[in-house]
Design a protein around this motif. Structure first.
Motif, PDB file in Angstrom:
ATOM      1  N   GLU A   1       0.813  -1.215   0.000  1.00 11.58           N
ATOM      2  CA  GLU A   1       0.000   0.000   0.000  1.00 11.58           C
ATOM      3  C   GLU A   1       0.848   1.268   0.000  1.00 11.58           C
ATOM      4  O   GLU A   1       0.314   2.381  -0.114  1.00 11.58           O
ATOM      5  N   LEU A   2       2.169   1.128   0.117  1.00 10.01           N
ATOM      6  CA  LEU A   2       3.067   2.271   0.097  1.00 10.01           C
ATOM      7  C   LEU A   2       3.829   2.309  -1.229  1.00 10.01           C
ATOM      8  O   LEU A   2       4.285   1.276  -1.727  1.00 10.01           O
ATOM      9  N   ALA A   3       3.989   3.506  -1.786  1.00 13.38           N
ATOM     10  CA  ALA A   3       4.739   3.701  -3.029  1.00 13.38           C
ATOM     11  C   ALA A   3       6.045   4.422  -2.713  1.00 13.38           C
ATOM     12  O   ALA A   3       6.042   5.427  -2.000  1.00 13.38           O
ATOM     13  N   LEU A   4       7.160   3.889  -3.218  1.00 13.11           N
ATOM     14  CA  LEU A   4       8.468   4.478  -2.954  1.00 13.11           C
ATOM     15  C   LEU A   4       9.282   4.554  -4.238  1.00 13.11           C
ATOM     16  O   LEU A   4       9.197   3.669  -5.097  1.00 13.11           O
ATOM     17  N   HIS A   5      10.100   5.590  -4.360  1.00 14.60           N
ATOM     18  CA  HIS A   5      11.045   5.701  -5.463  1.00 14.60           C
ATOM     19  C   HIS A   5      12.279   4.859  -5.105  1.00 14.60           C
ATOM     20  O   HIS A   5      13.078   5.243  -4.246  1.00 14.60           O
ATOM     21  N   LEU A   6      12.418   3.710  -5.768  1.00 15.68           N
ATOM     22  CA  LEU A   6      13.462   2.744  -5.422  1.00 15.68           C
ATOM     23  C   LEU A   6      14.278   2.363  -6.648  1.00 15.68           C
ATOM     24  O   LEU A   6      13.798   2.414  -7.777  1.00 15.68           O
ATOM     25  N   ALA A   7      15.508   1.946  -6.394  1.00 12.62           N
ATOM     26  CA  ALA A   7      16.381   1.439  -7.458  1.00 12.62           C
ATOM     27  C   ALA A   7      16.216  -0.066  -7.564  1.00 12.62           C
ATOM     28  O   ALA A   7      15.785  -0.729  -6.615  1.00 12.62           O
ATOM     29  N   ASP A   8      16.572  -0.624  -8.708  1.00  9.17           N
ATOM     30  CA  ASP A   8      16.470  -2.069  -8.922  1.00  9.17           C
ATOM     31  C   ASP A   8      17.760  -2.797  -8.554  1.00  9.17           C
ATOM     32  O   ASP A   8      17.715  -3.952  -8.135  1.00  9.17           O
ATOM     33  N   GLU A   9      18.896  -2.137  -8.703  1.00  8.10           N
ATOM     34  CA  GLU A   9      20.187  -2.763  -8.425  1.00  8.10           C
ATOM     35  C   GLU A   9      21.018  -1.814  -7.575  1.00  8.10           C
ATOM     36  O   GLU A   9      20.979  -0.594  -7.771  1.00  8.10           O
TER      37      GLU A   9
ATOM     38  N   ARG B   1       5.145  -2.574   8.262  1.00 11.74           N
ATOM     39  CA  ARG B   1       3.991  -3.483   8.264  1.00 11.74           C
ATOM     40  C   ARG B   1       3.332  -3.530   9.641  1.00 11.74           C
ATOM     41  O   ARG B   1       2.104  -3.492   9.766  1.00 11.74           O
ATOM     42  N   TYR B   2       4.160  -3.608  10.665  1.00  8.59           N
ATOM     43  CA  TYR B   2       3.641  -3.667  12.039  1.00  8.59           C
ATOM     44  C   TYR B   2       2.831  -2.415  12.356  1.00  8.59           C
ATOM     45  O   TYR B   2       1.731  -2.490  12.929  1.00  8.59           O
ATOM     46  N   ILE B   3       3.347  -1.258  11.974  1.00  5.21           N
ATOM     47  CA  ILE B   3       2.665   0.004  12.265  1.00  5.21           C
ATOM     48  C   ILE B   3       1.368   0.116  11.479  1.00  5.21           C
ATOM     49  O   ILE B   3       0.337   0.540  12.004  1.00  5.21           O
ATOM     50  N   LEU B   4       1.395  -0.273  10.217  1.00  8.85           N
ATOM     51  CA  LEU B   4       0.183  -0.204   9.400  1.00  8.85           C
ATOM     52  C   LEU B   4      -0.897  -1.145   9.931  1.00  8.85           C
ATOM     53  O   LEU B   4      -2.092  -0.842   9.865  1.00  8.85           O
ATOM     54  N   ASP B   5      -0.484  -2.290  10.456  1.00  6.62           N
ATOM     55  CA  ASP B   5      -1.447  -3.263  10.981  1.00  6.62           C
ATOM     56  C   ASP B   5      -1.909  -2.912  12.392  1.00  6.62           C
ATOM     57  O   ASP B   5      -2.959  -3.383  12.831  1.00  6.62           O
TER      58      ASP B   5
ATOM     59  N   VAL C   1       1.022   4.339  16.978  1.00 11.64           N
ATOM     60  CA  VAL C   1       1.533   5.691  16.748  1.00 11.64           C
ATOM     61  C   VAL C   1       0.442   6.749  16.625  1.00 11.64           C
ATOM     62  O   VAL C   1       0.752   7.948  16.614  1.00 11.64           O
ATOM     63  N   ALA C   2      -0.815   6.345  16.506  1.00 10.95           N
ATOM     64  CA  ALA C   2      -1.896   7.297  16.233  1.00 10.95           C
ATOM     65  C   ALA C   2      -1.955   8.394  17.286  1.00 10.95           C
ATOM     66  O   ALA C   2      -1.974   8.130  18.490  1.00 10.95           O
ATOM     67  N   GLY C   3      -1.922   9.643  16.821  1.00 11.65           N
ATOM     68  CA  GLY C   3      -2.012  10.790  17.701  1.00 11.65           C
ATOM     69  C   GLY C   3      -0.749  11.113  18.470  1.00 11.65           C
ATOM     70  O   GLY C   3      -0.753  12.003  19.332  1.00 11.65           O
ATOM     71  N   LEU C   4       0.353  10.443  18.152  1.00  8.56           N
ATOM     72  CA  LEU C   4       1.583  10.588  18.923  1.00  8.56           C
ATOM     73  C   LEU C   4       2.694  11.258  18.108  1.00  8.56           C
ATOM     74  O   LEU C   4       2.629  11.343  16.884  1.00  8.56           O
TER      75      LEU C   4
ATOM     76  N   GLY D   1      12.507   6.366   4.034  1.00  6.34           N
ATOM     77  CA  GLY D   1      11.369   6.951   4.740  1.00  6.34           C
ATOM     78  C   GLY D   1      10.185   6.015   4.865  1.00  6.34           C
ATOM     79  O   GLY D   1       9.114   6.429   5.312  1.00  6.34           O
ATOM     80  N   ILE D   2      10.358   4.744   4.536  1.00  4.07           N
ATOM     81  CA  ILE D   2       9.236   3.813   4.551  1.00  4.07           C
ATOM     82  C   ILE D   2       8.564   3.741   5.915  1.00  4.07           C
ATOM     83  O   ILE D   2       7.325   3.722   6.015  1.00  4.07           O
ATOM     84  N   VAL D   3       9.354   3.744   6.987  1.00  7.09           N
ATOM     85  CA  VAL D   3       8.778   3.629   8.328  1.00  7.09           C
ATOM     86  C   VAL D   3       8.092   4.931   8.726  1.00  7.09           C
ATOM     87  O   VAL D   3       6.988   4.931   9.284  1.00  7.09           O
ATOM     88  N   ALA D   4       8.734   6.055   8.446  1.00  7.61           N
ATOM     89  CA  ALA D   4       8.138   7.354   8.747  1.00  7.61           C
ATOM     90  C   ALA D   4       6.821   7.537   8.007  1.00  7.61           C
ATOM     91  O   ALA D   4       5.830   8.037   8.569  1.00  7.61           O
ATOM     92  N   ILE D   5       6.788   7.139   6.748  1.00  5.62           N
ATOM     93  CA  ILE D   5       5.577   7.276   5.944  1.00  5.62           C
ATOM     94  C   ILE D   5       4.480   6.372   6.484  1.00  5.62           C
ATOM     95  O   ILE D   5       3.303   6.766   6.559  1.00  5.62           O
ATOM     96  N   ALA D   6       4.837   5.155   6.893  1.00  8.02           N
ATOM     97  CA  ALA D   6       3.844   4.265   7.496  1.00  8.02           C
ATOM     98  C   ALA D   6       3.261   4.881   8.763  1.00  8.02           C
ATOM     99  O   ALA D   6       2.051   4.801   9.004  1.00  8.02           O
ATOM    100  N   ALA D   7       4.123   5.519   9.571  1.00  2.00           N
ATOM    101  CA  ALA D   7       3.640   6.160  10.797  1.00  2.00           C
ATOM    102  C   ALA D   7       2.681   7.301  10.484  1.00  2.00           C
ATOM    103  O   ALA D   7       1.645   7.465  11.136  1.00  2.00           O
ATOM    104  N   ALA D   8       3.017   8.083   9.471  1.00  2.00           N
ATOM    105  CA  ALA D   8       2.126   9.173   9.075  1.00  2.00           C
ATOM    106  C   ALA D   8       0.800   8.630   8.556  1.00  2.00           C
ATOM    107  O   ALA D   8      -0.275   9.157   8.877  1.00  2.00           O
ATOM    108  N   ARG D   9       0.862   7.581   7.763  1.00  2.00           N
ATOM    109  CA  ARG D   9      -0.362   6.963   7.245  1.00  2.00           C
ATOM    110  C   ARG D   9      -1.216   6.387   8.372  1.00  2.00           C
ATOM    111  O   ARG D   9      -2.444   6.333   8.272  1.00  2.00           O
ATOM    112  N   ALA D  10      -0.552   5.946   9.449  1.00  4.77           N
ATOM    113  CA  ALA D  10      -1.262   5.343  10.576  1.00  4.77           C
ATOM    114  C   ALA D  10      -1.830   6.376  11.543  1.00  4.77           C
ATOM    115  O   ALA D  10      -2.426   6.001  12.548  1.00  4.77           O
ATOM    116  N   GLY D  11      -1.614   7.664  11.253  1.00  5.54           N
ATOM    117  CA  GLY D  11      -2.255   8.692  12.054  1.00  5.54           C
ATOM    118  C   GLY D  11      -1.401   9.356  13.106  1.00  5.54           C
ATOM    119  O   GLY D  11      -1.938   9.994  14.023  1.00  5.54           O
ATOM    120  N   ALA D  12      -0.083   9.246  12.999  1.00  6.73           N
ATOM    121  CA  ALA D  12       0.786   9.938  13.960  1.00  6.73           C
ATOM    122  C   ALA D  12       0.538  11.442  13.901  1.00  6.73           C
ATOM    123  O   ALA D  12       0.294  12.006  12.825  1.00  6.73           O
TER     124      ALA D  12
END
Length: 221
Positions: free
Chosen positions: A27-35, A69-73, A78-81, A91-102
């Protein structure tokens, strides 16, 4: 050669990565390299500096995917914190936290490219995340309700320093969550395992295509 300004780095990232959906957090989109080798070499050439660390910002590492994954589930984590994502990388973890309502998310990483990568990735996911490139290990942990850290134990001296710093954050009242795919220098003793995942990855990054990866925390006082 590219400059240190965000726009130059943004252009570099857009030219050498593509928008992807990490397999464990689709559910998260990131600009990533292949190699890893080509973008590592191109980063050194662009900065005219040899011997740079790997471009951690260009990949979704197993520990970060598991922690996200843990934060999204469990968004109540993190909600409200106020959340700090240490060694943020893409930034995958930070973005998940923002999506989860931090309430507020600060991503920290000493690699200046991470700021540009985070801005692009946050934009792709429709969230707001602040960024600092200060070395937070040189000071006490900042005020935060939750400190998140994924893939931090690659080297023994740094792992020991980071774990002591995270423990100091716990002592100041923060809940600390760590994502780790079984790194040699990760000290499991004295920690509590919250979840375990089988995280798809690639031989480009790891020694196997699926890494057993856990989320850990310090025990309650």
């Amino acid at each position: 050669m590219i400059g240190a300004d965000p726009e130059s780095r943004r252009s570099f990232i857009l030219a050498h990565t593509r928008l992807q959906f990490p397999p464990h957090t689709p559910e998260l989109a990131l600009h990533l390299a292949d190699e890893i080798t080509p973008i590592w070499r191109m980063t050194e050439e662009a900065l005219e500096e040899i011997g740079l660390p790997p471009p951690f910002w260009a990949f979704a590492w197993a520990g970060g995917q598991a922690l996200a994954r843990y934060i999204l589930d469990a968004p109540e984590t993190v909600a409200g914190l106020r959340v700090l994502d240490f060694a943020s990388g893409s930034g995958i973890v930070a973005i998940a936290a923002a999506r989860a309502g931090a309430r507020h998310v600060l991503a920290a990483d000493i690699d200046g490219f991470c700021g540009a990568a985070l801005a692009l990735n946050a934009e792709a996911n429709g969230v707001a995340v602040d960024f600092t490139d200060q070395d937070l290990l040189d000071q006490p942990p900042p005020e935060a309700d939750v400190i998140l850290a994924g893939d931090i134990c690659y080297e023994k001296p740094l792992a020991e320093r980071v774990m002591a710093w995270l423990d100091a954050g716990r002592s100041r009242g923060a809940r600390v969550l760590i994502g780790d795919p079984g790194r040699s220098y990760f000290p499991r003793e004295g920690l509590v395992r919250l979840a375990e995942y089988q995280v798809p990855t690639t031989r480009e990054l790891e020694d196997m295509e699926v890494k057993r990866t856990a989320v850990w925390t310090f025990p309650s006082p």
